[in-house]
Design an enzyme around this catalytic site. Structure first.
Site, short mmCIF file in Angstrom:
data_model
loop_
_atom_site.label_atom_id
_atom_site.label_comp_id
_atom_site.label_asym_id
_atom_site.label_seq_id
_atom_site.Cartn_x
_atom_site.Cartn_y
_atom_site.Cartn_z
N GLU A 73 0.86 -1.19 0.37
CA GLU A 73 -0.11 0.15 0.01
C GLU A 73 0.95 1.26 -0.32
O GLU A 73 0.60 2.17 -0.51
CB GLU A 73 -1.09 -0.17 1.28
CG GLU A 73 -1.73 1.57 1.67
CD GLU A 73 -3.11 1.25 -0.29
OE1 GLU A 73 -2.87 2.12 -0.75
OE2 GLU A 73 -3.56 0.13 0.20
N GLU A 80 1.26 6.00 -6.98
CA GLU A 80 0.23 7.31 -7.65
C GLU A 80 0.93 9.20 -7.30
O GLU A 80 0.55 9.18 -8.06
CB GLU A 80 -0.84 6.66 -6.88
CG GLU A 80 -0.90 5.38 -6.73
CD GLU A 80 -2.60 5.72 -6.08
OE1 GLU A 80 -3.29 6.69 -5.10
OE2 GLU A 80 -3.85 4.41 -6.39
#
Length: 131
Positions: A73, A80
């Site tokens: 994550e 991102e």
């Protein structure tokens, strides 16, 4: 671009690298909603581990599963941010990169869930059948 020469060991530089790493952890856990979900799941699983008094080997698998999900994550979040930096407008390839990173998190979560079933399933089953 010139090659940089290797610098000598510096305690101050090492301390700064830890400071930056903790800054990254703080950024991740204070801004990312999925991090909160993963933390809640991790604490729940840890509590279940204490409740069922799982074995040392089971603890190792549980801890590795938690780490796998949180690390992926964090890497997904990093990817991102980087993609948004280099491609602020819509780009099909940028979208594929983000989708792949999110897929890695999903895959890690599925593996963690399988580990959870394998570790906790027998304990839960013994409660269900009353032993």
């Amino acid at each position: 671009m010139k090659n940089k020469e290797s610098k000598a060991f510096s305690p101050v530089a090492r301390a700064n690298s830890f400071r930056y790493a903790f800054k990254g952890l703080r950024l991740f856990f204070s801004t990312q909603h999925n991090a909160w979900i993963h933390l809640f799941a991790a604490f729940s699983v840890i509590a279940a581990g204490f409740f069922f008094t799982i074995t040392k080997t089971e603890w190792l698998f549980v801890i590795l599963a938690i780490a796998l999900v949180i690390i992926t994550e964090m890497l997904n979040t990093s990817i991102e941010f980087l993609v948004d930096l280099v491609s602020p407008e819509y780009n099909e390839l940028a979208g594929k990169i983000k989708d792949l990173a999110a897929g890695a998190v999903l895959f890690a979560a599925i593996i963690a869930a399988v580990i959870g079933v394998l570790v906790f399933g027998p304990y839960l089953w013994s409660i269900v059948i009353g032993q």
